[in-house]
Scaffold this motif. Structure first.
Motif, mmCIF file in Angstrom:
data_model
loop_
_atom_site.group_PDB
_atom_site.id
_atom_site.type_symbol
_atom_site.label_atom_id
_atom_site.label_comp_id
_atom_site.label_asym_id
_atom_site.label_seq_id
_atom_site.Cartn_x
_atom_site.Cartn_y
_atom_site.Cartn_z
ATOM 1 N N PRO A 1 0.809 -1.219 0.000
ATOM 2 C CA PRO A 1 0.000 0.000 0.000
ATOM 3 C C PRO A 1 0.843 1.271 0.000
ATOM 4 O O PRO A 1 1.917 1.316 0.598
ATOM 5 N N LYS A 2 0.342 2.283 -0.696
ATOM 6 C CA LYS A 2 1.013 3.579 -0.774
ATOM 7 C C LYS A 2 0.152 4.669 -0.124
ATOM 8 O O LYS A 2 0.663 5.628 0.404
ATOM 9 N N GLY A 3 -1.176 4.486 -0.206
ATOM 10 C CA GLY A 3 -2.082 5.473 0.383
ATOM 11 C C GLY A 3 -3.518 5.007 0.328
ATOM 12 O O GLY A 3 -3.822 3.988 -0.293
ATOM 13 N N LYS A 4 -4.392 5.758 1.010
ATOM 14 C CA LYS A 4 -5.825 5.440 1.020
ATOM 15 C C LYS A 4 -6.616 6.659 0.583
ATOM 16 O O LYS A 4 -6.200 7.784 0.836
ATOM 17 N N LEU A 5 -7.730 6.415 -0.077
ATOM 18 C CA LEU A 5 -8.614 7.497 -0.519
ATOM 19 C C LEU A 5 -10.071 7.090 -0.347
ATOM 20 O O LEU A 5 -10.422 5.935 -0.554
ATOM 21 N N PHE A 6 -10.907 8.058 0.012
ATOM 22 C CA PHE A 6 -12.344 7.832 -0.033
ATOM 23 C C PHE A 6 -12.763 7.903 -1.497
ATOM 24 O O PHE A 6 -12.145 8.615 -2.273
ATOM 25 N N PHE A 7 -13.802 7.137 -1.866
ATOM 26 C CA PHE A 7 -14.249 7.190 -3.252
ATOM 27 C C PHE A 7 -15.758 7.289 -3.369
ATOM 28 O O PHE A 7 -16.494 6.976 -2.442
ATOM 29 N N LYS A 8 -16.178 7.742 -4.546
ATOM 30 C CA LYS A 8 -17.589 7.747 -4.933
ATOM 31 C C LYS A 8 -17.687 6.870 -6.163
ATOM 32 O O LYS A 8 -16.907 7.029 -7.105
ATOM 33 N N ASP B 1 -14.835 -2.770 -14.662
ATOM 34 C CA ASP B 1 -15.575 -3.376 -13.551
ATOM 35 C C ASP B 1 -16.080 -2.299 -12.589
ATOM 36 O O ASP B 1 -17.141 -2.445 -11.991
ATOM 37 N N LEU B 2 -15.304 -1.231 -12.432
ATOM 38 C CA LEU B 2 -15.691 -0.139 -11.542
ATOM 39 C C LEU B 2 -15.228 1.188 -12.128
ATOM 40 O O LEU B 2 -14.132 1.278 -12.677
ATOM 41 N N LYS B 3 -16.074 2.209 -11.973
ATOM 42 C CA LYS B 3 -15.674 3.575 -12.312
ATOM 43 C C LYS B 3 -15.813 4.379 -11.026
ATOM 44 O O LYS B 3 -16.890 4.406 -10.424
ATOM 45 N N LEU B 4 -14.709 4.981 -10.593
ATOM 46 C CA LEU B 4 -14.709 5.695 -9.323
ATOM 47 C C LEU B 4 -14.214 7.122 -9.493
ATOM 48 O O LEU B 4 -13.434 7.423 -10.392
ATOM 49 N N LYS B 5 -14.664 7.964 -8.577
ATOM 50 C CA LYS B 5 -14.163 9.330 -8.495
ATOM 51 C C LYS B 5 -13.533 9.489 -7.117
ATOM 52 O O LYS B 5 -14.136 9.102 -6.110
ATOM 53 N N VAL B 6 -12.300 10.018 -7.093
ATOM 54 C CA VAL B 6 -11.582 10.209 -5.825
ATOM 55 C C VAL B 6 -11.022 11.631 -5.792
ATOM 56 O O VAL B 6 -10.825 12.253 -6.829
ATOM 57 N N GLU C 1 -10.040 16.363 -8.721
ATOM 58 C CA GLU C 1 -10.457 14.968 -8.601
ATOM 59 C C GLU C 1 -9.855 14.102 -9.698
ATOM 60 O O GLU C 1 -9.373 14.597 -10.713
ATOM 61 N N ILE C 2 -9.907 12.790 -9.442
ATOM 62 C CA ILE C 2 -9.398 11.808 -10.394
ATOM 63 C C ILE C 2 -10.527 10.816 -10.675
ATOM 64 O O ILE C 2 -11.223 10.392 -9.757
ATOM 65 N N PHE C 3 -10.689 10.457 -11.952
ATOM 66 C CA PHE C 3 -11.632 9.419 -12.342
ATOM 67 C C PHE C 3 -10.823 8.170 -12.659
ATOM 68 O O PHE C 3 -9.895 8.214 -13.464
ATOM 69 N N LEU C 4 -11.161 7.062 -12.004
ATOM 70 C CA LEU C 4 -10.456 5.810 -12.190
ATOM 71 C C LEU C 4 -11.379 4.796 -12.861
ATOM 72 O O LEU C 4 -12.506 4.592 -12.411
ATOM 73 N N TYR C 5 -10.881 4.178 -13.913
ATOM 74 C CA TYR C 5 -11.617 3.120 -14.615
ATOM 75 C C TYR C 5 -10.871 1.831 -14.301
ATOM 76 O O TYR C 5 -9.730 1.657 -14.706
ATOM 77 N N LEU C 6 -11.510 0.948 -13.532
ATOM 78 C CA LEU C 6 -10.808 -0.204 -12.972
ATOM 79 C C LEU C 6 -11.291 -1.525 -13.550
ATOM 80 O O LEU C 6 -12.472 -1.723 -13.808
ATOM 81 N N GLN C 7 -10.327 -2.441 -13.738
ATOM 82 C CA GLN C 7 -10.643 -3.812 -14.134
ATOM 83 C C GLN C 7 -10.071 -4.742 -13.082
ATOM 84 O O GLN C 7 -8.908 -4.607 -12.685
ATOM 85 N N ARG C 8 -10.896 -5.683 -12.646
ATOM 86 C CA ARG C 8 -10.474 -6.647 -11.634
ATOM 87 C C ARG C 8 -9.286 -7.461 -12.160
ATOM 88 O O ARG C 8 -9.295 -7.883 -13.313
ATOM 89 N N VAL C 9 -8.278 -7.655 -11.346
ATOM 90 C CA VAL C 9 -7.094 -8.412 -11.741
ATOM 91 C C VAL C 9 -7.442 -9.904 -11.748
ATOM 92 O O VAL C 9 -8.156 -10.390 -10.876
ATOM 93 N N GLY C 10 -6.953 -10.598 -12.759
ATOM 94 C CA GLY C 10 -7.147 -12.046 -12.814
ATOM 95 C C GLY C 10 -8.452 -12.470 -13.433
ATOM 96 O O GLY C 10 -8.892 -13.592 -13.256
ATOM 97 N N VAL C 11 -9.131 -11.549 -14.103
ATOM 98 C CA VAL C 11 -10.409 -11.890 -14.754
ATOM 99 C C VAL C 11 -10.182 -12.061 -16.243
ATOM 100 O O VAL C 11 -9.456 -11.309 -16.848
#
Length: 108
Positions: free
Chosen positions: A36-43, A63-68, A98-108
């Motif tokens: 881990p490098k840091g933690k953020l709250f997300f929407k 898999d997930l779209k988040l705003k932090v 803010e940052i918008f993150l577009y995430l894909q689950r690892v190993g899928v």
């Protein structure tokens, strides 16, 4: 009096960092671990049709779209961990706040 418009990030907390190799006492690789490098709250946001289409054209699934909140030390090279699930940051958009993150689950 001017009303301040603050974004709320109340859907959860993510941890960002990297994946590193794990070694035993004789320096043999025994697996990988999340560093881990840091933690953020997300929407959590819903993906727009254009996001889904672009991801499909690039060969991945969102898999997930988040705003932090914006942090200078997070980049698209990081991994994201939420509830013991690890995600790759497939797309990363940011502005000054803010940052918008577009995430894909690892190993899928």
């Amino acid at each position: 009096m001017k009303k301040l418009n603050h974004e709320t990030y109340d859907d959860g907390i993510l941890t960002y960092g990297s994946i590193g190799s794990k070694f035993n006492s004789s320096k043999k690789k025994i697996g990988e671990e999340f560093n881990p490098k840091g933690k953020l709250f997300f929407k959590q946001l819903s993906s727009r049709d254009s996001d889904i289409l672009q991801a499909s054209n690039m060969g991945y699934v969102i898999d997930l779209k988040l705003k932090v909140p914006y942090r200078p030390d997070i980049s698209s090279k990081n991994k994201v961990k939420i509830n013991n699930e690890i995600y790759d940051i497939k797309k990363f958009d940011s502005n000054k706040t803010e940052i918008f993150l577009y995430l894909q689950r690892v190993g899928v």
